[in-house]
Scaffold this active site. Structure first.
Site, PDB file in Angstrom:
ATOM      1  N   LEU A   2       0.834  -1.238  -0.042  1.00  0.00           N
ATOM      2  CA  LEU A   2      -0.137   0.146   0.077  1.00  0.00           C
ATOM      3  C   LEU A   2       0.979   1.286   0.074  1.00  0.00           C
ATOM      4  O   LEU A   2       0.459   2.128  -0.817  1.00  0.00           O
ATOM      5  CB  LEU A   2      -1.114  -0.077   1.062  1.00  0.00           C
ATOM      6  CG  LEU A   2      -2.072  -0.796   1.021  1.00  0.00           C
ATOM      7  CD1 LEU A   2      -2.513  -1.165   2.497  1.00  0.00           C
ATOM      8  CD2 LEU A   2      -2.975  -0.552   0.272  1.00  0.00           C
ATOM      9  N   VAL A  20      10.613   3.030  11.702  1.00  0.00           N
ATOM     10  CA  VAL A  20       9.779   3.898  12.563  1.00  0.00           C
ATOM     11  C   VAL A  20       9.931   3.154  14.206  1.00  0.00           C
ATOM     12  O   VAL A  20       9.410   3.747  15.057  1.00  0.00           O
ATOM     13  CB  VAL A  20       8.364   3.704  12.296  1.00  0.00           C
ATOM     14  CG1 VAL A  20       8.232   4.389  10.760  1.00  0.00           C
ATOM     15  CG2 VAL A  20       7.956   2.163  12.043  1.00  0.00           C
ATOM     16  N   TYR A  53      -1.733  -6.816  17.005  1.00  0.00           N
ATOM     17  CA  TYR A  53      -1.770  -5.875  15.723  1.00  0.00           C
ATOM     18  C   TYR A  53      -3.178  -5.219  16.063  1.00  0.00           C
ATOM     19  O   TYR A  53      -3.372  -3.990  15.844  1.00  0.00           O
ATOM     20  CB  TYR A  53      -2.076  -6.872  14.807  1.00  0.00           C
ATOM     21  CG  TYR A  53      -2.229  -6.275  13.383  1.00  0.00           C
ATOM     22  CD1 TYR A  53      -1.177  -5.760  12.428  1.00  0.00           C
ATOM     23  CD2 TYR A  53      -3.744  -6.151  12.822  1.00  0.00           C
ATOM     24  CE1 TYR A  53      -1.314  -5.251  11.377  1.00  0.00           C
ATOM     25  CE2 TYR A  53      -3.742  -5.747  11.581  1.00  0.00           C
ATOM     26  CZ  TYR A  53      -2.729  -5.292  10.876  1.00  0.00           C
ATOM     27  OH  TYR A  53      -3.135  -4.593   9.480  1.00  0.00           O
ATOM     28  N   ALA A  62      -2.635  -2.365  18.550  1.00  0.00           N
ATOM     29  CA  ALA A  62      -1.938  -1.342  17.832  1.00  0.00           C
ATOM     30  C   ALA A  62      -2.829  -0.498  16.936  1.00  0.00           C
ATOM     31  O   ALA A  62      -2.890   0.580  17.011  1.00  0.00           O
ATOM     32  CB  ALA A  62      -0.551  -1.774  17.221  1.00  0.00           C
ATOM     33  N   LYS A  63      -3.606  -1.265  16.362  1.00  0.00           N
ATOM     34  CA  LYS A  63      -4.497  -0.683  15.411  1.00  0.00           C
ATOM     35  C   LYS A  63      -5.687   0.246  15.864  1.00  0.00           C
ATOM     36  O   LYS A  63      -6.186   1.150  15.172  1.00  0.00           O
ATOM     37  CB  LYS A  63      -4.930  -1.673  14.220  1.00  0.00           C
ATOM     38  CG  LYS A  63      -4.261  -2.126  13.335  1.00  0.00           C
ATOM     39  CD  LYS A  63      -3.205  -1.176  12.623  1.00  0.00           C
ATOM     40  CE  LYS A  63      -2.368  -1.468  11.301  1.00  0.00           C
ATOM     41  NZ  LYS A  63      -1.576  -0.661  10.855  1.00  0.00           N
TER      42      LYS A  63
HETATM   43  P1  NAD Z   1       3.401  -4.680   3.270  1.00  0.00           P
HETATM   44  O1  NAD Z   1       4.282  -5.808   4.050  1.00  0.00           O
HETATM   45  O2  NAD Z   1       3.413  -4.942   1.678  1.00  0.00           O
HETATM   46  O3  NAD Z   1       3.920  -3.435   3.366  1.00  0.00           O
HETATM   47  C1  NAD Z   1       4.466  -2.772   4.803  1.00  0.00           C
HETATM   48  C2  NAD Z   1       5.931  -2.181   4.620  1.00  0.00           C
HETATM   49  O4  NAD Z   1       6.376  -1.792   6.109  1.00  0.00           O
HETATM   50  C3  NAD Z   1       7.081  -3.038   4.282  1.00  0.00           C
HETATM   51  O5  NAD Z   1       7.489  -2.683   2.975  1.00  0.00           O
HETATM   52  C4  NAD Z   1       7.773  -3.226   5.327  1.00  0.00           C
HETATM   53  O6  NAD Z   1       9.141  -3.194   4.984  1.00  0.00           O
HETATM   54  C5  NAD Z   1       7.775  -2.015   6.104  1.00  0.00           C
HETATM   55  N1  NAD Z   1       7.976  -2.033   7.570  1.00  0.00           N
HETATM   56  C6  NAD Z   1       8.213  -2.663   8.136  1.00  0.00           C
HETATM   57  N2  NAD Z   1       8.741  -2.453   9.230  1.00  0.00           N
HETATM   58  C7  NAD Z   1       9.231  -1.081   9.263  1.00  0.00           C
HETATM   59  C8  NAD Z   1       9.573  -0.413  10.103  1.00  0.00           C
HETATM   60  N3  NAD Z   1      10.055  -0.516  11.351  1.00  0.00           N
HETATM   61  N4  NAD Z   1       9.766   0.930   9.672  1.00  0.00           N
HETATM   62  C9  NAD Z   1       9.544   1.202   8.447  1.00  0.00           C
HETATM   63  N5  NAD Z   1       8.618   0.395   7.579  1.00  0.00           N
HETATM   64  C10 NAD Z   1       8.672  -0.785   8.063  1.00  0.00           C
HETATM   65  O7  NAD Z   1       1.882  -4.612   3.786  1.00  0.00           O
HETATM   66  P2  NAD Z   1       0.838  -3.701   3.327  1.00  0.00           P
HETATM   67  O8  NAD Z   1      -0.542  -4.794   3.106  1.00  0.00           O
HETATM   68  O9  NAD Z   1       1.027  -2.753   2.314  1.00  0.00           O
HETATM   69  O10 NAD Z   1       0.686  -2.948   4.767  1.00  0.00           O
HETATM   70  C11 NAD Z   1       0.590  -1.420   4.794  1.00  0.00           C
HETATM   71  C12 NAD Z   1      -0.078  -0.862   6.124  1.00  0.00           C
HETATM   72  O11 NAD Z   1      -1.608  -1.316   5.903  1.00  0.00           O
HETATM   73  C13 NAD Z   1       0.068  -1.841   7.325  1.00  0.00           C
HETATM   74  O12 NAD Z   1       0.103  -0.917   8.307  1.00  0.00           O
HETATM   75  C14 NAD Z   1      -0.898  -2.698   7.488  1.00  0.00           C
HETATM   76  O13 NAD Z   1      -1.190  -3.002   8.907  1.00  0.00           O
HETATM   77  C15 NAD Z   1      -2.149  -1.956   7.163  1.00  0.00           C
HETATM   78  N6  NAD Z   1      -3.254  -2.868   6.580  1.00  0.00           N
HETATM   79  C16 NAD Z   1      -3.105  -3.392   5.554  1.00  0.00           C
HETATM   80  C17 NAD Z   1      -4.304  -4.284   5.129  1.00  0.00           C
HETATM   81  C18 NAD Z   1      -4.215  -5.321   3.736  1.00  0.00           C
HETATM   82  O14 NAD Z   1      -5.239  -5.770   3.472  1.00  0.00           O
HETATM   83  N7  NAD Z   1      -3.135  -5.481   2.959  1.00  0.00           N
HETATM   84  C19 NAD Z   1      -5.387  -4.255   6.142  1.00  0.00           C
HETATM   85  C20 NAD Z   1      -5.352  -3.734   7.037  1.00  0.00           C
HETATM   86  C21 NAD Z   1      -4.398  -2.987   7.188  1.00  0.00           C
END
Ligand code: NAD
Length: 307
Positions: free
Chosen positions: A20, A75, A166, A169-170
């Site tokens: 995302l 982060v 999770y 946190a969320k």
């Molecule tokens: P993803 O794993 O593709 O991307 C997450 C990115 O965060 C990764 O590239 C990772 O390297 C990076 N990351 C991890 N630890 C980190 C740190 N300490 N500092 C900086 N970056 C760091 O996952 P995604 O699905 O793209 O998720 C993005 C966000 O959306 C997340 O917060 C996730 O919880 C949230 N989310 C996603 C979904 C979904 O359906 N994909 C649903 C609900 C929430």
């Protein structure tokens, strides 16, 4: 409507090397923003460091004619958060947009979840939000302008199995967002939540073959609007999944007033207590908490309903 652009705006996007965050970075950069692509390239569980994903997104942006710089700080620490924000100031001299999107997953049933897995997930998602927000917020307030987007999840709104860390946190993100929205309101700083749904590597292990189309690019415009100058809301939550965009909000039933209660009376009246007709939805900004208290006191003064 004229194209909504981000020319002269500087955006920090955490976790922008994949999924995302990458889609947000590509969209904002294509619309003129200068972007700090933050990503240490961690594994899904948060291990390891790989500068590749952040650098690759920067290359993609540059080859499309945009401007971006990579940041591989994490982060998960105060120093990392500070370095990420400083990167925007050092490279571009300002900070207009902060999208905290970084995330990891460590699944385990509540009965077995280790303290390490609990803390590590909070470090990236929730403490991570504070680690970037804390240095960014004064800069934005000083400039009299800012757009902040924090990332929650349907797991934070509704819970799910095996994700106590999770989900905590969320949900915590919502509290942080409310306060940032309240404290930023008079300073031109808006803060909102995105609860996204998209097939990314976070879906590893799930059978997604029957899912409708739900790539990150379906969520990116929603975050783009929340990050734009024209965003008209603050302290709110937008949900975006598989092309559906909606608003989520906290509500409470009007409830029931009695001058005194016994346990038995709570049992007798539980249905009326839970009756959602005339539910209260009190937005954080400008005064959700005060409105809640005022209405509750009014009910006590009147000895009953405020419907
Ligand atoms: P993803 O794993 O593709 O991307 C997450 C990115 O965060 C990764 O590239 C990772 O390297 C990076 N990351 C991890 N630890 C980190 C740190 N300490 N500092 C900086 N970056 C760091 O996952 P995604 O699905 O793209 O998720 C993005 C966000 O959306 C997340 O917060 C996730 O919880 C949230 N989310 C996603 C979904 C979904 O359906 N994909 C649903 C609900 C929430």
């Amino acid at each position: 409507m004229a194209e909504l652009r981000f020319d002269e705006r500087v955006a920090v996007i955490t976790g922008a090397g994949r999924g995302l965050g990458r889609a947000y970075a590509l969209l904002l950069a294509a619309r003129g923003a200068k972007v700090v692509v933050n990503d240490p390239g961690a594994s899904l569980k948060g291990d390891g460091v790989d500068s590749g994903p952040a650098q690759e997104v920067v290359r993609e942006i540059a080859s499309a004619g945009g401007r971006a710089v990579a940041s591989t700080a994490s982060v998960a620490t105060p120093e990392g958060g500070k370095a990420i924000i400083q990167s925007a100031l050092d490279h571009y001299g300002r900070l207009d947009i902060l999208i905290h999107n970084a995330g990891i997953v460590r699944r385990a049933p509540l009965k077995q979840m280790s303290y390490e897995d609990f803390e590590t997930v909070l470090d990236v998602h929730l403490r991570g939000a504070f680690h970037v927000l804390r240095p960014a917020f004064p800069v934005m307030c000083e400039a009299g302008y800012g757009r902040i987007v924090l990332t929650s999840s349907v797991s934070g709104l509704y819970g799910n199995h095996n994700v106590a860390n999770y989900a905590v946190a969320k949900t915590g993100m919502i509290g942080l967002c409310n306060v940032a929205a309240l404290e930023g309101a008079a300073e031109g700083v808006k803060c909102n939540i995105i609860a996204p749904g998209a097939v990314t590597r976070m879906a590893e292990g799930l059978d997604t073959s029957a899912y409708p189309p739900m790539g990150p690019e379906l969520v990116a415009p929603v975050v783009g609007w929340l990050a734009h100058e024209s965003c008209s809301i603050t302290g709110e939550m937008l949900v975006s999944m598989a092309g559906r965009v909606a608003k989520a909000y906290v509500a409470e039933t009007p409830g029931l007033y009695r001058p005194s209660w016994t346990i038995e009376q709570v049992a007798e009246h539980i249905q009326a207590i839970g009756d959602i007709e005339g539910a209260w939805a009190l937005p954080a900004v400008p005064s959700g908490q005060a409105d809640h208290i005022r209405r509750s006191f009014e009910m006590a003064r009147r000895g009953g309903s405020t419907r």
